[in-house]
Design an enzyme around this catalytic site. Structure first.
Site, PDB file in Angstrom:
ATOM      1  N   SER A  91       0.835  -1.200   0.025  1.00 54.05           N
ATOM      2  CA  SER A  91      -0.072  -0.072  -0.041  1.00 54.05           C
ATOM      3  C   SER A  91       0.738   1.172  -0.144  1.00 54.05           C
ATOM      4  O   SER A  91       0.352   2.193  -0.249  1.00 54.05           O
ATOM      5  CB  SER A  91      -0.836  -0.118   1.255  1.00 54.05           C
ATOM      6  OG  SER A  91      -1.753  -1.124   1.085  1.00 54.05           O
ATOM      7  N   THR A  92       2.244   1.166   0.194  1.00 54.03           N
ATOM      8  CA  THR A  92       2.783   2.398   0.051  1.00 54.03           C
ATOM      9  C   THR A  92       2.690   2.953  -1.303  1.00 54.03           C
ATOM     10  O   THR A  92       2.945   4.191  -1.570  1.00 54.03           O
ATOM     11  CB  THR A  92       4.463   1.986   0.369  1.00 54.03           C
ATOM     12  OG1 THR A  92       4.842   1.202  -0.480  1.00 54.03           O
ATOM     13  CG2 THR A  92       4.643   1.774   1.864  1.00 54.03           C
TER      14      THR A  92
END
Length: 584
Positions: A307-308
């Protein structure tokens, strides 16, 4: 006078003439001496001439041989370098404050001349009393070869070992001076500094970079022999570097993880202040860590960053003008495409604002933003950020990211939330710098650099207004979202977590995670970007229970808490930052 009288007179005169010739009368005596002296002089001249000719020939042969030796190339066997190269210097490596990271020390190496060894058995027995780990059979084989004139027995002895071997008095044994590379910090900055081989040649890290800049060529030409060289100063701050490694060691121990890594980058210059990857190695003895410790997971390992990557997807939508910070996205229903179902891990099942998409890490919302931009636009944006190409920096150990051969809609959707593209944590942090510093992608460096110099290595990749919006999203997530565990009082930390399922045998598994956290501080005017990751963390509740918010985020918070003051970041307290922390 009668006839008879005349005959007698002639006979007497003939007799007198004969006696004169035999006896050497006064008239003939001078001529005889003169002839004898002339013959002796001529004989002496001939002798001197022969001697001169002999000396000319002898010295001519000697002079010719000297000329021949002068033009001849030095004989070098495969087992030994020329003496000048054995003593060749390497420049010291220093941190940004002048602390020594690597230096040369003088040492000696043990060799033997087997043709001079009287008793190989006795020699091996004596050497074994000092060098207890010596290969007895191999050493005996070397020493018992009468046709061999040189054999290395042990490289880089300690002074104590040299003294003890000298006391043994073994004929045919000698020492050659060498230089040995010494790393005072041991493993502290091993993946950055690198290491050298037994012949003092750089094999990895900045040691190899220095050789590639021309030192190896100068060494081969014999132009670095025992001469002091200008030190190489790095951008690394040894104090920060020590903190980074200490945090990683504690995280590995706490979560029983497969690996971990972290980096601290100056958001305005691209300088790396600290970077670590575990497992690592001691450059003073790199072979002891085998190959597992040699892998620099920060720059030479590729991972799906989870999710970065939503950071870059939201920034892409904002920068393209397809969305604004005030827009909303329908995240009520999963997305079904190509036989796959895209759903949220902690779904809210409602319409989300863009800040909420970021805060709640919505896969559905992020996928819809990527769909608005389109597949080609998505690929172009990630290429612009340098996430699909090999990052340029001084370290030789840099991996190439992987991406789909053909980008389809399903690829764009999964890549939007961090699956389907594998990059290095290092280049993810570099792209993260551009998200918060006004939109400038700066080529990272391990060498000192000023802000003015950084301008030459920077490219505007997103609009300053987009960067401002991303700082707001980072701060919101740091206060209300998954980045709460990275908050440090007074330093206003913002960031984005990423928990990615790992692929095992071609399938994603839920009990093996790669957790990362991308942070910046102070987020209102970012000075530094910090990225941490931990590979396959485990807890008492099971492997998959350790999420990024409870593993990678606290690691970043600890690094910031301990290093912020060292980096010169002043804390601010209160809503307007004017309050002071007073303790009595």
């Amino acid at each position: 006078m009668t006839f008879l009288s005349r005959i007698m007179l002639l006979k007497s005169q003939a007799h007198f003439s004969t006696d004169v010739q035999r006896g050497g009368g006064p008239t003939m005596n001078g001529a005889a001496f003169k002839g004898t002296g002339k013959r002796k002089t001529e004989l002496a001249r001939k002798r001197v001439g022969l001697m001169i000719a002999g000396f000319v020939v002898a010295y001519g042969v000697i002079g010719g041989r000297l000329v021949q030796y002068g033009y001849a190339q030095p004989e070098v066997t495969s087992s030994i370098l020329p003496a000048d190269r054995l003593m060749a210097s390497r420049p010291d490596i220093l941190d940004r404050n002048g602390e020594v990271l690597a230096t040369d020390i003088r040492t000696v190496s043990l060799f033997a001349e087997p043709h001079k060894i009287v008793d190989p058995d006795e020699a091996v027995e004596k050497l074994a009393t000092v060098l207890t780990d010596i290969d007895i059979k191999g050493t005996y084989k070397k020493l018992s070869n009468p046709n061999s004139h040189f054999q290395w027995l042990r490289r880089q002895l300690t002074p104590k070992q040299q003294s003890q071997i000298l006391a043994l008095g073994i004929p045919g044994i000698g020492f050659r001076p060498e230089k040995r590379r010494f790393y005072p910090g041991g493993s502290t900055a091993s993946h950055i500094v690198g290491y050298v081989n037994i012949d003092n040649r750089g094999m990895a890290g900045m040691e190899k970079y220095i050789d590639n800049q021309g030192l190896a060529d100068l060494r081969d030409l014999g132009m670095t022999s025992n001469a002091p060289l200008e030190p190489v100063r790095l951008s690394i701050d040894l104090r920060v570097q020590n903190i980074v490694r200490d945090v990683l060691v504690n995280a590995i121990d706490k979560f029983k993880a497969l690996g971990a890594g972290a980096i601290v980058i100056d958001a305005n210059t691209g300088e790396v202040l600290g970077m670590g990857s575990l497992p690592d190695f001691d450059p003073n003895n790199p072979a002891a860590s085998a190959q597992e410790g040699w892998l620099n997971r920060m720059t030479n390992g590729t991972f799906e960053m989870g999710s970065t990557f939503k950071t870059f997807t939201i920034a892409m939508g904002l920068d393209s003008g397809k969305i604004s910070i005030n827009d909303s996205v329908d995240a009520r229903y999963p997305i079904r495409i190509g036989g796959f179902t895209i759903k949220d891990f902690h779904g809210k099942h409602r319409i989300l604002t863009i800040p909420e998409v970021f805060q709640y890490s919505s896969n559905i919302g992020t996928a819809k933003v990527a769909d608005l931009v389109g597949t080609e636009g998505h690929k172009e944006f990630l290429t612009r950020l340098g996430l699909l190409s090999k990052v340029r920096t001084e370290l030789p150990e840099v991996a190439m990211p992987s991406q789909p051969r053909e980008w389809k809609k399903i690829n764009s959707i999964t890549i939007s939330f961090g699956h389907g593209v594998s990059t290095t944590p290092f280049q993810t942090a570099v792209a993260g710098v551009a998200m918060v510093n006004g939109g400038r992608l700066i080529e990272p460096t391990f060498l000192p650099r000023t802000r003015e110099q950084a301008e030459q290595f920077s490219t505007q990749v997103i609009q300053p207004s987009t960067s401002k919006d991303m700082r707001f999203l980072f701060e919101t997530n740091g206060v209300k979202g998954s980045g709460r565990n990275a908050r440090v009082e007074g330093f206003n930390v913002g960031g984005k977590t990423g928990t990615a399922d790992k692929v095992v045998n071609g399938r994603y598994v839920g009990d093996k995670n790669f957790n990362a956290f991308l942070a910046a501080f102070p987020i209102d005017d970012p000075k530094y970007v910090v990225l941490t990751f931990i590979d396959e963390p485990k807890t008492d509740k099971g492997n998959g229970a350790a999420l990024a918010g409870t593993s990678a985020a606290p690691m970043a918070g600890e690094i910031i808490r301990r290093s912020a003051a060292i980096l010169g970041v002043e804390p601010k307290y209160g809503e307007d930052g004017s309050a002071l922390l007073v303790s009595y």
